[in-house]
Design a protein around this motif. Structure first.
Motif, PDB file in Angstrom:
ATOM      1  N   PHE A  61       0.809  -1.217   0.000  1.00 57.32           N
ATOM      2  CA  PHE A  61       0.000   0.000   0.000  1.00 57.32           C
ATOM      3  C   PHE A  61       0.846   1.272   0.000  1.00 57.32           C
ATOM      4  O   PHE A  61       0.307   2.362  -0.118  1.00 57.32           O
ATOM      5  N   LEU A  62       2.169   1.147   0.114  1.00 59.89           N
ATOM      6  CA  LEU A  62       3.051   2.310  -0.013  1.00 59.89           C
ATOM      7  C   LEU A  62       3.692   2.283  -1.397  1.00 59.89           C
ATOM      8  O   LEU A  62       4.359   1.318  -1.759  1.00 59.89           O
ATOM      9  N   PRO A  63       3.524   3.319  -2.186  1.00 56.75           N
ATOM     10  CA  PRO A  63       4.036   3.314  -3.563  1.00 56.75           C
ATOM     11  C   PRO A  63       5.540   3.615  -3.633  1.00 56.75           C
ATOM     12  O   PRO A  63       5.953   4.764  -3.524  1.00 56.75           O
ATOM     13  N   THR A  64       6.341   2.614  -3.824  1.00 50.72           N
ATOM     14  CA  THR A  64       7.795   2.772  -3.879  1.00 50.72           C
ATOM     15  C   THR A  64       8.215   3.773  -4.944  1.00 50.72           C
ATOM     16  O   THR A  64       8.999   4.691  -4.679  1.00 50.72           O
ATOM     17  N   THR A  65       7.705   3.623  -6.140  1.00 53.97           N
ATOM     18  CA  THR A  65       8.135   4.464  -7.251  1.00 53.97           C
ATOM     19  C   THR A  65       7.857   5.934  -6.991  1.00 53.97           C
ATOM     20  O   THR A  65       8.714   6.782  -7.227  1.00 53.97           O
ATOM     21  N   VAL A 110      12.537   2.647 -10.562  1.00 53.00           N
ATOM     22  CA  VAL A 110      12.233   3.885 -11.274  1.00 53.00           C
ATOM     23  C   VAL A 110      12.746   3.840 -12.711  1.00 53.00           C
ATOM     24  O   VAL A 110      11.982   3.982 -13.659  1.00 53.00           O
ATOM     25  N   GLU A 111      14.049   3.655 -12.878  1.00 54.10           N
ATOM     26  CA  GLU A 111      14.625   3.775 -14.216  1.00 54.10           C
ATOM     27  C   GLU A 111      14.109   2.720 -15.182  1.00 54.10           C
ATOM     28  O   GLU A 111      13.664   3.050 -16.278  1.00 54.10           O
ATOM     29  N   GLU A 112      14.170   1.462 -14.808  1.00 57.77           N
ATOM     30  CA  GLU A 112      13.743   0.398 -15.729  1.00 57.77           C
ATOM     31  C   GLU A 112      12.260   0.501 -16.091  1.00 57.77           C
ATOM     32  O   GLU A 112      11.925   0.579 -17.266  1.00 57.77           O
ATOM     33  N   PRO A 113      11.335   0.516 -15.096  1.00 59.73           N
ATOM     34  CA  PRO A 113       9.924   0.515 -15.483  1.00 59.73           C
ATOM     35  C   PRO A 113       9.385   1.854 -15.966  1.00 59.73           C
ATOM     36  O   PRO A 113       8.562   1.895 -16.869  1.00 59.73           O
ATOM     37  N   ILE A 114       9.849   2.966 -15.402  1.00 56.69           N
ATOM     38  CA  ILE A 114       9.247   4.263 -15.712  1.00 56.69           C
ATOM     39  C   ILE A 114       9.998   4.994 -16.820  1.00 56.69           C
ATOM     40  O   ILE A 114       9.396   5.481 -17.773  1.00 56.69           O
ATOM     41  N   ILE A 115      11.301   5.083 -16.708  1.00 55.11           N
ATOM     42  CA  ILE A 115      12.074   5.849 -17.686  1.00 55.11           C
ATOM     43  C   ILE A 115      12.317   5.042 -18.956  1.00 55.11           C
ATOM     44  O   ILE A 115      12.054   5.504 -20.066  1.00 55.11           O
ATOM     45  N   LYS A 116      12.801   3.817 -18.796  1.00 58.39           N
ATOM     46  CA  LYS A 116      13.081   2.975 -19.962  1.00 58.39           C
ATOM     47  C   LYS A 116      11.857   2.199 -20.436  1.00 58.39           C
ATOM     48  O   LYS A 116      11.888   1.593 -21.501  1.00 58.39           O
ATOM     49  N   ILE A 164       9.250  -3.130 -18.469  1.00 53.15           N
ATOM     50  CA  ILE A 164       8.551  -3.814 -17.383  1.00 53.15           C
ATOM     51  C   ILE A 164       7.924  -5.081 -17.953  1.00 53.15           C
ATOM     52  O   ILE A 164       7.328  -5.066 -19.030  1.00 53.15           O
ATOM     53  N   SER A 165       8.094  -6.167 -17.229  1.00 51.01           N
ATOM     54  CA  SER A 165       7.553  -7.440 -17.699  1.00 51.01           C
ATOM     55  C   SER A 165       6.053  -7.488 -17.441  1.00 51.01           C
ATOM     56  O   SER A 165       5.517  -6.763 -16.598  1.00 51.01           O
ATOM     57  N   THR A 166       5.403  -8.358 -18.169  1.00 56.07           N
ATOM     58  CA  THR A 166       3.961  -8.528 -17.992  1.00 56.07           C
ATOM     59  C   THR A 166       3.658  -9.010 -16.578  1.00 56.07           C
ATOM     60  O   THR A 166       2.688  -8.561 -15.965  1.00 56.07           O
ATOM     61  N   GLY A 167       4.497  -9.896 -16.044  1.00 54.92           N
ATOM     62  CA  GLY A 167       4.300 -10.379 -14.675  1.00 54.92           C
ATOM     63  C   GLY A 167       4.377  -9.263 -13.654  1.00 54.92           C
ATOM     64  O   GLY A 167       3.572  -9.203 -12.717  1.00 54.92           O
ATOM     65  N   ASN A 168       5.340  -8.360 -13.836  1.00 51.63           N
ATOM     66  CA  ASN A 168       5.449  -7.220 -12.915  1.00 51.63           C
ATOM     67  C   ASN A 168       4.285  -6.254 -13.064  1.00 51.63           C
ATOM     68  O   ASN A 168       3.855  -5.636 -12.092  1.00 51.63           O
ATOM     69  N   MET A 169       3.776  -6.121 -14.289  1.00 45.71           N
ATOM     70  CA  MET A 169       2.592  -5.269 -14.473  1.00 45.71           C
ATOM     71  C   MET A 169       1.392  -5.875 -13.763  1.00 45.71           C
ATOM     72  O   MET A 169       0.606  -5.161 -13.131  1.00 45.71           O
TER      73      MET A 169
END
Length: 133
Positions: free
Chosen positions: A25-29, A60-66, A69-74
């Motif tokens: 419930f705490l948003p890391t990103t 931050v960098e991998e999922p948001i900037i670049k 993100i894998s389908t599993g992580n989504m």
């Protein structure tokens, strides 16, 4: 004074973001983006150490900037959002609020999927097309 306040704010958001790795419930990103914002404006040393850290790279960098993100992580992300949105729906007996939460959740799923996955296809086709010139 302002520099010290930004360093303190960055430290607090960094701690909250790190706790968010373990608590859904705490948003890391979001907290890590705030950490970068505060430390960029207060301490170049802290900022550079932070953006070179493994956690920043992963959350931050991998999922948001670049947008890598894998389908599993989504799916994990959408499940965490679903749980957060479900909690008030369970405890508050209000149909209008539940409908609103459902609409906002669907908007999150659609727009985040488009942002994170839809734009990758465009950048790949541009890169492939630029080699033929």
């Amino acid at each position: 004074m302002k520099k010290g306040l930004f360093i303190l704010s960055g430290t607090i958001t960094f701690i909250l973001g790190t706790i968010g790795i373990f608590l859904p419930f705490l948003p890391t990103t979001v907290f890590y983006l705030l950490t970068g914002f505060f430390w960029l404006r207060s301490s170049e040393k802290l900022y550079h150490r932070f953006i070179q850290s493994k956690r920043y790279q992963k959350y931050v960098e991998e999922p948001i900037i670049k947008k890598n993100i894998s389908t599993g992580n989504m799916i994990k992300m959408f499940l965490a959002i679903f749980v957060v949105f479900l909690i008030p729906c369970i405890f508050v007996d209000n149909l209008m609020m539940r409908v609103t939460m459902a609409i906002v959740y669907i908007a999150h799923v659609v727009l985040l999927t488009w942002y994170l996955k839809g734009k990758n296809r465009n950048t790949v086709s541009v890169k492939a097309g630029s080699g033929n010139d």
